[in-house]
Design a protein around this motif. Structure first.
Motif, PDB file in Angstrom:
ATOM      1  N   ALA A 402      15.293  -7.177  26.630  1.00  8.84           N
ATOM      2  CA  ALA A 402      15.285  -7.642  25.244  1.00  8.84           C
ATOM      3  C   ALA A 402      14.209  -6.944  24.431  1.00  8.84           C
ATOM      4  O   ALA A 402      14.410  -6.614  23.253  1.00  8.84           O
ATOM      5  CB  ALA A 402      15.088  -9.156  25.210  1.00  8.84           C
ATOM      6  N   CYS A 403      13.072  -6.687  25.068  1.00  2.44           N
ATOM      7  CA  CYS A 403      11.993  -5.962  24.391  1.00  2.44           C
ATOM      8  C   CYS A 403      12.446  -4.548  24.042  1.00  2.44           C
ATOM      9  O   CYS A 403      12.215  -4.071  22.922  1.00  2.44           O
ATOM     10  CB  CYS A 403      10.763  -5.929  25.291  1.00  2.44           C
ATOM     11  SG  CYS A 403       9.446  -4.838  24.716  1.00  2.44           S
ATOM     12  N   ILE A 404      13.096  -3.890  24.992  1.00  6.03           N
ATOM     13  CA  ILE A 404      13.604  -2.536  24.742  1.00  6.03           C
ATOM     14  C   ILE A 404      14.640  -2.556  23.625  1.00  6.03           C
ATOM     15  O   ILE A 404      14.633  -1.712  22.723  1.00  6.03           O
ATOM     16  CB  ILE A 404      14.202  -1.962  26.040  1.00  6.03           C
ATOM     17  CG1 ILE A 404      13.087  -1.728  27.069  1.00  6.03           C
ATOM     18  CG2 ILE A 404      14.961  -0.668  25.772  1.00  6.03           C
ATOM     19  CD1 ILE A 404      13.597  -1.400  28.456  1.00  6.03           C
ATOM     20  N   ALA A 405      15.529  -3.530  23.670  1.00  8.15           N
ATOM     21  CA  ALA A 405      16.577  -3.615  22.653  1.00  8.15           C
ATOM     22  C   ALA A 405      15.997  -3.836  21.265  1.00  8.15           C
ATOM     23  O   ALA A 405      16.523  -3.335  20.265  1.00  8.15           O
ATOM     24  CB  ALA A 405      17.546  -4.741  23.007  1.00  8.15           C
ATOM     25  N   ILE A 424      22.404 -12.139  30.120  1.00 13.15           N
ATOM     26  CA  ILE A 424      21.556 -12.352  28.945  1.00 13.15           C
ATOM     27  C   ILE A 424      20.931 -11.047  28.490  1.00 13.15           C
ATOM     28  O   ILE A 424      20.862 -10.740  27.297  1.00 13.15           O
ATOM     29  CB  ILE A 424      20.451 -13.391  29.255  1.00 13.15           C
ATOM     30  CG1 ILE A 424      21.080 -14.720  29.672  1.00 13.15           C
ATOM     31  CG2 ILE A 424      19.548 -13.589  28.046  1.00 13.15           C
ATOM     32  CD1 ILE A 424      21.907 -15.381  28.598  1.00 13.15           C
ATOM     33  N   GLY A 425      20.466 -10.239  29.448  1.00  9.36           N
ATOM     34  CA  GLY A 425      19.897  -8.940  29.097  1.00  9.36           C
ATOM     35  C   GLY A 425      20.931  -8.007  28.495  1.00  9.36           C
ATOM     36  O   GLY A 425      20.649  -7.262  27.550  1.00  9.36           O
ATOM     37  N   ILE A 426      22.169  -8.043  29.029  1.00 12.18           N
ATOM     38  CA  ILE A 426      23.228  -7.221  28.473  1.00 12.18           C
ATOM     39  C   ILE A 426      23.542  -7.656  27.046  1.00 12.18           C
ATOM     40  O   ILE A 426      23.804  -6.829  26.166  1.00 12.18           O
ATOM     41  CB  ILE A 426      24.481  -7.304  29.367  1.00 12.18           C
ATOM     42  CG1 ILE A 426      24.171  -6.758  30.765  1.00 12.18           C
ATOM     43  CG2 ILE A 426      25.636  -6.537  28.739  1.00 12.18           C
ATOM     44  CD1 ILE A 426      23.721  -5.312  30.791  1.00 12.18           C
ATOM     45  N   LEU A 429      21.365  -6.150  24.375  1.00  7.47           N
ATOM     46  CA  LEU A 429      21.676  -4.779  23.973  1.00  7.47           C
ATOM     47  C   LEU A 429      22.761  -4.728  22.912  1.00  7.47           C
ATOM     48  O   LEU A 429      22.914  -3.714  22.225  1.00  7.47           O
ATOM     49  CB  LEU A 429      22.112  -3.969  25.198  1.00  7.47           C
ATOM     50  CG  LEU A 429      21.033  -3.776  26.272  1.00  7.47           C
ATOM     51  CD1 LEU A 429      21.623  -3.124  27.516  1.00  7.47           C
ATOM     52  CD2 LEU A 429      19.885  -2.932  25.730  1.00  7.47           C
ATOM     53  N   ALA A 430      23.538  -5.806  22.780  1.00  7.30           N
ATOM     54  CA  ALA A 430      24.577  -5.830  21.748  1.00  7.30           C
ATOM     55  C   ALA A 430      23.982  -5.948  20.358  1.00  7.30           C
ATOM     56  O   ALA A 430      24.580  -5.498  19.372  1.00  7.30           O
ATOM     57  CB  ALA A 430      25.542  -6.987  22.004  1.00  7.30           C
ATOM     58  N   TRP A 431      22.802  -6.535  20.263  1.00  5.97           N
ATOM     59  CA  TRP A 431      22.187  -6.770  18.950  1.00  5.97           C
ATOM     60  C   TRP A 431      21.064  -5.780  18.652  1.00  5.97           C
ATOM     61  O   TRP A 431      20.597  -5.708  17.511  1.00  5.97           O
ATOM     62  CB  TRP A 431      21.633  -8.204  18.881  1.00  5.97           C
ATOM     63  CG  TRP A 431      22.589  -9.231  19.381  1.00  5.97           C
ATOM     64  CD1 TRP A 431      22.472 -10.003  20.499  1.00  5.97           C
ATOM     65  CD2 TRP A 431      23.841  -9.597  18.792  1.00  5.97           C
ATOM     66  NE1 TRP A 431      23.550 -10.820  20.657  1.00  5.97           N
ATOM     67  CE2 TRP A 431      24.413 -10.601  19.610  1.00  5.97           C
ATOM     68  CE3 TRP A 431      24.550  -9.176  17.662  1.00  5.97           C
ATOM     69  CZ2 TRP A 431      25.653 -11.173  19.328  1.00  5.97           C
ATOM     70  CZ3 TRP A 431      25.778  -9.755  17.392  1.00  5.97           C
ATOM     71  CH2 TRP A 431      26.315 -10.745  18.206  1.00  5.97           C
ATOM     72  N   GLY A 432      20.623  -5.011  19.649  1.00 15.20           N
ATOM     73  CA  GLY A 432      19.523  -4.063  19.425  1.00 15.20           C
ATOM     74  C   GLY A 432      19.940  -2.637  19.737  1.00 15.20           C
ATOM     75  O   GLY A 432      21.117  -2.326  19.910  1.00 15.20           O
ATOM     76  N   CYS A 529      15.035 -15.215  19.492  1.00 12.41           N
ATOM     77  CA  CYS A 529      13.640 -15.633  19.695  1.00 12.41           C
ATOM     78  C   CYS A 529      12.848 -14.548  20.393  1.00 12.41           C
ATOM     79  O   CYS A 529      11.689 -14.287  20.057  1.00 12.41           O
ATOM     80  CB  CYS A 529      13.600 -16.926  20.513  1.00 12.41           C
ATOM     81  SG  CYS A 529      14.274 -18.369  19.657  1.00 12.41           S
ATOM     82  N   THR A 530      13.492 -13.917  21.372  1.00 12.13           N
ATOM     83  CA  THR A 530      12.803 -12.837  22.088  1.00 12.13           C
ATOM     84  C   THR A 530      12.506 -11.679  21.157  1.00 12.13           C
ATOM     85  O   THR A 530      11.429 -11.094  21.196  1.00 12.13           O
ATOM     86  CB  THR A 530      13.668 -12.360  23.260  1.00 12.13           C
ATOM     87  OG1 THR A 530      14.029 -13.481  24.064  1.00 12.13           O
ATOM     88  CG2 THR A 530      12.913 -11.365  24.112  1.00 12.13           C
ATOM     89  N   PHE A 531      13.492 -11.340  20.292  1.00  7.41           N
ATOM     90  CA  PHE A 531      13.273 -10.276  19.321  1.00  7.41           C
ATOM     91  C   PHE A 531      12.070 -10.596  18.447  1.00  7.41           C
ATOM     92  O   PHE A 531      11.213  -9.763  18.207  1.00  7.41           O
ATOM     93  CB  PHE A 531      14.512 -10.120  18.435  1.00  7.41           C
ATOM     94  CG  PHE A 531      15.544  -9.218  19.032  1.00  7.41           C
ATOM     95  CD1 PHE A 531      15.597  -9.025  20.393  1.00  7.41           C
ATOM     96  CD2 PHE A 531      16.464  -8.565  18.227  1.00  7.41           C
ATOM     97  CE1 PHE A 531      16.556  -8.197  20.962  1.00  7.41           C
ATOM     98  CE2 PHE A 531      17.421  -7.735  18.779  1.00  7.41           C
ATOM     99  CZ  PHE A 531      17.461  -7.560  20.153  1.00  7.41           C
TER     100      PHE A 531
END
Length: 545
Positions: A402-405, A424-426, A429-432, A529-531
């Motif tokens: 999520a951080c990378i995205a 969840i991690g995949i 990547l859909a939003w970042g 939230c992670t973003f």
């Protein structure tokens, strides 16, 4: 002289007009002349030899061989325009070599191979080839065990235009290579692998007359690779050095390289002649499966022009050595680190890379237990990062992805293998990663096949490759895009147009199952939230740097 294609076309049209006139005037029967006229005419006769040779360049070896059987002219044109030749040089071929190189008299790139169970060509045959191929610039030898030091020495005297030499699994040694370095003054690349004649106690190799022209040296699987020390140190214009799986301690050699580079720069600054001098510093170094420690890494950090560095399966290297490299080699663009699960390289070294190497474009981490601390630093500070591979790490999970995205805005290719990520991690990547065009996921047990289909639905142009599902978005890109394939790790290579199966056949029921499995709305909130968490931490993190 051959005619141009337009002139040939005009002549064909003229002949067609004449035939039409004769037929309409009744001088020639329309039932007799056309069949004979078409059957006996060679439509390629009007094509100049140069154009025919140009067409042959687009054919593979098999098609070219078949074309050479069409007629004598095609046989001649193929032989005159064939610049690359690869031969299986068992001893039986020796009798055919004169006629072979009479036909192919323009060869510039030659590969000679022989299997382990066969007897290869000998010294006399190699010398004969060197006399026949006066324009030879590249030579590759594999398994030619009957070639001795004397044969290679005689070959070198007749092949002074040689620019690239690659030899492996041969029996000659230091004497042969020294002859090549003395006579082939324009040699630019030297690759040596498993030479039986280079053993403990062998005479030093180099530098020779080719020291001023050599730009790349590759040493692989050698018992006494340190015998190349004079050549490596004496090659003033060396740009690339690859040392792979060679026995012995290599810290001393790397120390000499670093000292020479530092002394050369001091002399350059003293003479104050920077504008008129060439950049002679190493730009690419590969260290793989070697006995090298932080002493060697700190030594090569003095080569401040390094742009490409591979540190692969060197268990004695730690964060200290990587920090030294990062602090001095600020032009670094490509970094490959295989920690071999020793946990000696981790967040500390990667944070230093993030702080001092803003031009980083490609990062491959294998068996390195990086966490969100170092990945957030790289994602924030290395704004040019385009290719990223994370493999075999037990500390990389959904939060790190999520951080990378959230932060890698120009990332184009992502490979994740053997990491603790889930759907969840995949979803993150859909939003970042708005520039992401290809993603490969392997051996991540928490990722389902449905996640790839759902990601394809959200990012239709993205090429997605997973263990049990291949989803292709039909992305078209230039063949110049770079792929990475090192030690079983592959960063996706995009080349040409990729045509794959249509992913739209997935059922709504499976997507619904995925949404229920993810808890879609909750998942989006988690990602959002992670973003926000990673975005809000930018300022505090940068201040710590």
């Amino acid at each position: 002289m051959g005619q141009s294609p337009s002139a040939a076309l005009d002549r064909e049209n003229s002949l067609s007009d004449r035939f039409s006139f004769l037929s309409s005037s009744g001088f020639v029967s329309s039932e007799e002349f056309p069949d004979e006229f078409v059957a006996n005419r060679d439509f390629t006769a009007e094509i100049p030899d140069e154009c025919l040779a140009y067409v042959f360049q687009f054919l593979g070896p098999g098609d070219r061989n078949r074309c050479s059987l069409v007629c004598k002219r095609w046989l001649r044109v193929d032989g005159e325009s064939r610049h690359r030749l690869s031969l299986n040089v068992q001893s039986e071929i020796v009798a055919s070599l004169p006629s072979l190189f009479t036909r192919f008299d323009s060869v510039t790139k030659l590969a000679l191979r022989c299997s382990r169970k066969s007897i290869s060509l000998n010294d006399d045959a190699l010398v004969m080839i060197s006399i026949r191929c006066q324009n030879l610039t590249r030579l590759k030898l594999r398994g030619c065990r009957e070639i001795s030091d004397e044969g290679m020495s005689a070959f070198a005297q007749s092949s002074k235009n040689l620019r690239k030499l690659s030899c492996g699994s041969c029996m000659f040694g230091a004497k042969a290579l020294n002859a090549v370095l003395d006579y082939c003054k324009n040699l630019e690349e030297l690759s040596v692998k498993r030479l039986r004649g280079i053993h403990d106690g062998a005479e030093p190799i180099g530098p020779g007359a080719a020291a001023s022209s050599l730009k790349m040296i590759c040493l692989k699987e050698l018992v006494n690779g340190q015998s190349f020390e004079p050549l490596v140190i004496g090659s003033k214009n060396l740009k690339t050095l690859k040392i792979i799986h060679c026995l012995g301690d290599w810290d001393r050699v790397l120390q000499l390289i670093g000292s020479q580079n530092r002394n050369g720069k001091e002399k350059l600054n003293f003479n104050n002649n920077n504008s008129n001098s060439n950049n002679n510093s190493l730009m690419e170094i590969h260290l793989e499966r070697l006995q090298v420690s932080d002493i060697g890494l700190s030594a090569i950090s003095k080569c401040t022009e390094i742009e490409n560095l591979h540190i692969v399966k060197t268990p004695e290297c730690s964060n200290y050595g990587l920090v030294c490299v990062a602090e001095h080699c600020k032009l670094l663009r490509k970094l490959h680190v295989d920690g071999w699960r020793t946990n000696r390289i981790g967040d500390e070294g990667l944070v230093a890379v993030a702080k001092h190497c803003p031009n980083l474009q490609e990062l491959v981490l294998i068996g390195v237990n990086a966490t969100h601390l170092s990945l957030a630093a790289i994602a924030s500070n290395c704004s040019k990062l385009e290719r990223l591979a994370l493999c075999g790490s037990g500390t990389i999970g959904d939060a790190e992805i999520a951080c990378i995205a959230a932060k890698c805005m120009v990332l184009k290719k992502l490979c994740i293998k053997g990491c603790n990520i889930s759907d969840i991690g995949i979803e993150a990547l859909a939003w970042g990663c708005p520039s992401l065009v290809k993603i490969k996921v392997r051996k991540c047990k928490g990722v389902s096949n449905e996640a790839g289909e759902w990601l394809r639905e959200k990012r239709g142009s993205m090429i997605i490759s997973m263990d049990a599902c291949e989803i292709d978005g039909g992305f078209e890109a230039s063949t110049s895009d770079v792929g990475v394939h090192e030690n079983g790790v592959e960063l996706p290579l995009v080349g040409g147009q990729v045509n794959g199966p249509d992913a739209s056949t997935s059922s709504n029921g499976r997507l619904a199952l995925l949404r229920s499995k993810l808890g879609l709305f909750a998942g989006r909130n988690l990602v959002a939230c992670t973003f926000r968490r990673w975005s809000n931490s930018d300022d505090s993190f940068n201040s710590n740097l």
